[in-house]
Design a protein around this motif. Structure first.
Motif, mmCIF file in Angstrom:
data_model
loop_
_atom_site.group_PDB
_atom_site.id
_atom_site.type_symbol
_atom_site.label_atom_id
_atom_site.label_comp_id
_atom_site.label_asym_id
_atom_site.label_seq_id
_atom_site.Cartn_x
_atom_site.Cartn_y
_atom_site.Cartn_z
ATOM 1 N N CYS A 103 1.062 7.363 -8.639
ATOM 2 C CA CYS A 103 1.304 6.249 -7.719
ATOM 3 C C CYS A 103 2.633 6.483 -6.997
ATOM 4 O O CYS A 103 3.653 6.733 -7.641
ATOM 5 C CB CYS A 103 1.358 4.959 -8.524
ATOM 6 S SG CYS A 103 2.019 3.558 -7.617
ATOM 7 N N GLY A 104 2.613 6.406 -5.672
ATOM 8 C CA GLY A 104 3.839 6.607 -4.888
ATOM 9 C C GLY A 104 4.796 5.431 -4.993
ATOM 10 O O GLY A 104 5.917 5.496 -4.496
ATOM 11 N N VAL A 110 0.863 -1.185 0.000
ATOM 12 C CA VAL A 110 0.000 0.000 0.000
ATOM 13 C C VAL A 110 0.899 1.234 0.000
ATOM 14 O O VAL A 110 1.735 1.392 0.884
ATOM 15 C CB VAL A 110 -0.910 0.030 1.248
ATOM 16 C CG1 VAL A 110 -1.999 1.076 1.072
ATOM 17 C CG2 VAL A 110 -1.518 -1.337 1.528
ATOM 18 N N VAL A 111 0.735 2.069 -1.017
ATOM 19 C CA VAL A 111 1.581 3.262 -1.103
ATOM 20 C C VAL A 111 0.713 4.519 -1.075
ATOM 21 O O VAL A 111 -0.520 4.442 -1.145
ATOM 22 C CB VAL A 111 2.463 3.233 -2.378
ATOM 23 C CG1 VAL A 111 3.440 2.082 -2.331
ATOM 24 C CG2 VAL A 111 1.595 3.155 -3.629
ATOM 25 N N ARG A 112 1.373 5.670 -0.971
ATOM 26 C CA ARG A 112 0.641 6.938 -0.931
ATOM 27 C C ARG A 112 0.487 7.505 -2.339
ATOM 28 O O ARG A 112 1.358 7.314 -3.180
ATOM 29 C CB ARG A 112 1.422 7.973 -0.106
ATOM 30 C CG ARG A 112 1.883 7.491 1.234
ATOM 31 C CD ARG A 112 0.752 7.349 2.196
ATOM 32 N NE ARG A 112 1.267 7.073 3.526
ATOM 33 C CZ ARG A 112 0.523 6.916 4.598
ATOM 34 N NH1 ARG A 112 -0.804 7.004 4.506
ATOM 35 N NH2 ARG A 112 1.065 6.671 5.758
ATOM 36 N N VAL A 157 -3.300 2.312 -3.546
ATOM 37 C CA VAL A 157 -2.804 3.679 -3.381
ATOM 38 C C VAL A 157 -3.770 4.458 -2.499
ATOM 39 O O VAL A 157 -4.968 4.534 -2.802
ATOM 40 C CB VAL A 157 -2.655 4.384 -4.751
ATOM 41 C CG1 VAL A 157 -2.014 5.749 -4.579
ATOM 42 C CG2 VAL A 157 -1.814 3.529 -5.701
ATOM 43 N N VAL A 158 -3.272 4.997 -1.408
ATOM 44 C CA VAL A 158 -4.125 5.738 -0.467
ATOM 45 C C VAL A 158 -3.547 7.120 -0.195
ATOM 46 O O VAL A 158 -2.406 7.414 -0.544
ATOM 47 C CB VAL A 158 -4.261 4.973 0.883
ATOM 48 C CG1 VAL A 158 -4.956 3.631 0.685
ATOM 49 C CG2 VAL A 158 -2.903 4.791 1.547
ATOM 50 N N HIS A 159 -4.372 7.944 0.449
ATOM 51 C CA HIS A 159 -3.936 9.306 0.805
ATOM 52 C C HIS A 159 -3.043 9.260 2.026
ATOM 53 O O HIS A 159 -2.940 8.227 2.709
ATOM 54 C CB HIS A 159 -5.160 10.178 1.071
ATOM 55 C CG HIS A 159 -6.043 9.608 2.135
ATOM 56 N ND1 HIS A 159 -5.776 9.718 3.471
ATOM 57 C CD2 HIS A 159 -7.180 8.867 2.037
ATOM 58 C CE1 HIS A 159 -6.715 9.099 4.159
ATOM 59 N NE2 HIS A 159 -7.593 8.570 3.320
ATOM 60 N N LYS A 160 -2.404 10.376 2.335
ATOM 61 C CA LYS A 160 -1.589 10.471 3.558
ATOM 62 C C LYS A 160 -2.496 10.372 4.766
ATOM 63 O O LYS A 160 -3.680 10.724 4.689
ATOM 64 C CB LYS A 160 -0.862 11.825 3.578
ATOM 65 C CG LYS A 160 0.119 12.006 2.427
ATOM 66 C CD LYS A 160 1.528 12.178 2.952
ATOM 67 C CE LYS A 160 2.511 12.488 1.830
ATOM 68 N NZ LYS A 160 2.616 11.487 0.772
ATOM 69 N N SER A 161 -1.925 9.902 5.881
ATOM 70 C CA SER A 161 -2.740 9.799 7.101
ATOM 71 C C SER A 161 -3.214 11.194 7.505
ATOM 72 O O SER A 161 -2.466 12.161 7.362
ATOM 73 C CB SER A 161 -1.905 9.206 8.232
ATOM 74 O OG SER A 161 -1.328 8.015 7.794
ATOM 75 N N CYS A 168 -3.288 0.956 -8.436
ATOM 76 C CA CYS A 168 -2.511 1.522 -9.545
ATOM 77 C C CYS A 168 -2.655 0.616 -10.766
ATOM 78 O O CYS A 168 -2.412 -0.581 -10.680
ATOM 79 C CB CYS A 168 -1.043 1.648 -9.150
ATOM 80 S SG CYS A 168 0.025 2.109 -10.522
ATOM 81 N N PRO A 169 -3.074 1.171 -11.919
ATOM 82 C CA PRO A 169 -3.237 0.342 -13.114
ATOM 83 C C PRO A 169 -1.899 -0.210 -13.609
ATOM 84 O O PRO A 169 -1.872 -1.240 -14.281
ATOM 85 C CB PRO A 169 -3.837 1.301 -14.158
ATOM 86 C CG PRO A 169 -4.062 2.605 -13.473
ATOM 87 C CD PRO A 169 -3.347 2.600 -12.168
ATOM 88 N N ALA A 170 -0.805 0.457 -13.240
ATOM 89 C CA ALA A 170 0.509 0.026 -13.754
ATOM 90 C C ALA A 170 1.122 -1.068 -12.886
ATOM 91 O O ALA A 170 1.577 -2.087 -13.395
ATOM 92 C CB ALA A 170 1.446 1.221 -13.854
#
Ligand SMILES: [Zn+2]
Length: 237
Positions: free
Chosen positions: A200-201, A192-194, A231-235, A224-226
């Protein structure tokens, strides 16, 4: 599962995965630094030992030269005594030639011995210096190694704690999502990235505008399609 609850879980997972990456990079850094310090210590030890061995070799050469000087001096004294009693001109000349040759060798050896004495003195100083450097490095290195070892113990404990918290939260996810998260984790350090400026992070692919906004505003769980990472927002706290 309520989409908002799941999204919050994912945000929490992203944070934990980030912490895990940090802790593991600290541990990797400690391993490298520890190895470097030990190698450095060995270099200093080798250097001091090499300098000392060179000094010893020079001292042996010097003692050899001094022994040869004493021999020549004794031979010369004997020959000079013989010269006094000789009446035969040819014998006298031959003996004088021998004496001159011995005097030349003696001269040469004495010059060499003086140079060697200087060299041995220099080497002694260098050896003292190298041993001092070695001891200082051992002292510095040992202190740093002790400090790092303490930090490593703490980092390992934190790593375990984070890993079990990640496992606990992953267990709360719906099966399909959990399986995907676990598969991603075998591929990347983070499943899980930001979202970062609409991208995409993890792989930095730019999202279609709506998807970027959804991720940014926490409206929907975006993949992320790639690279297929979540992918989520910052806390927000
Ligand atoms: Zn991606």
């Amino acid at each position: 599962m309520d989409p908002e609850v799941m999204l919050n879980l994912m945000v929490e997972l992203a944070g934990l995965e980030e912490e895990l990456v940090d802790v593991r990079s600290t541990l990797a850094h400690h391993t490298r630094r520890d190895r470097h310090l030990r190698e450095l210590q060995t270099e200093y030890e080798d250097d001091a030992a090499r300098t000392e061995a060179q000094g010893r070799d020079m001292a042996v050469t010097l003692r050899g030269a001094e022994g040869r000087i004493r021999e020549i001096e004794a031979t010369l004294a004997r020959k000079r005594d013989q010269v006094i009693g000789i009446t035969d001109r040819r014998q006298y000349k031959a003996l004088q030639t021998e004496i001159t040759a011995l005097e030349t060798e003696l001269d040469h050896l004495e010059t060499q011995a003086i140079e060697l004495m200087d060299d041995v003195g220099d080497k002694d100083l260098q050896t003292d210096q190298a041993k001092g450097d070695r001891d200082a490095q051992v002292d510095r290195g040992s202190k740093e190694i002790v400090r790092m070892d303490e930090e490593t113990v703490r980092a390992r404990a934190a790593e375990q704690e984070i890993v079990s918290e990640i496992e606990r939260l992953t267990g709360l996810l719906p099966d399909r999502i959990a399986r995907h998260v676990i598969r991603l984790r075998s591929q990347y350090p983070q499943a899980v990235v930001r979202v970062q400026a609409g991208a995409c992070g993890g792989c930095f692919s730019v999202f279609p505008a709506q998807q970027g906004l959804d991720a940014q505003q926490g409206k929907a769980l975006v993949q992320c399609p790639a690279c297929a990472r979540f992918v989520v927002h910052k806390s927000w706290q």
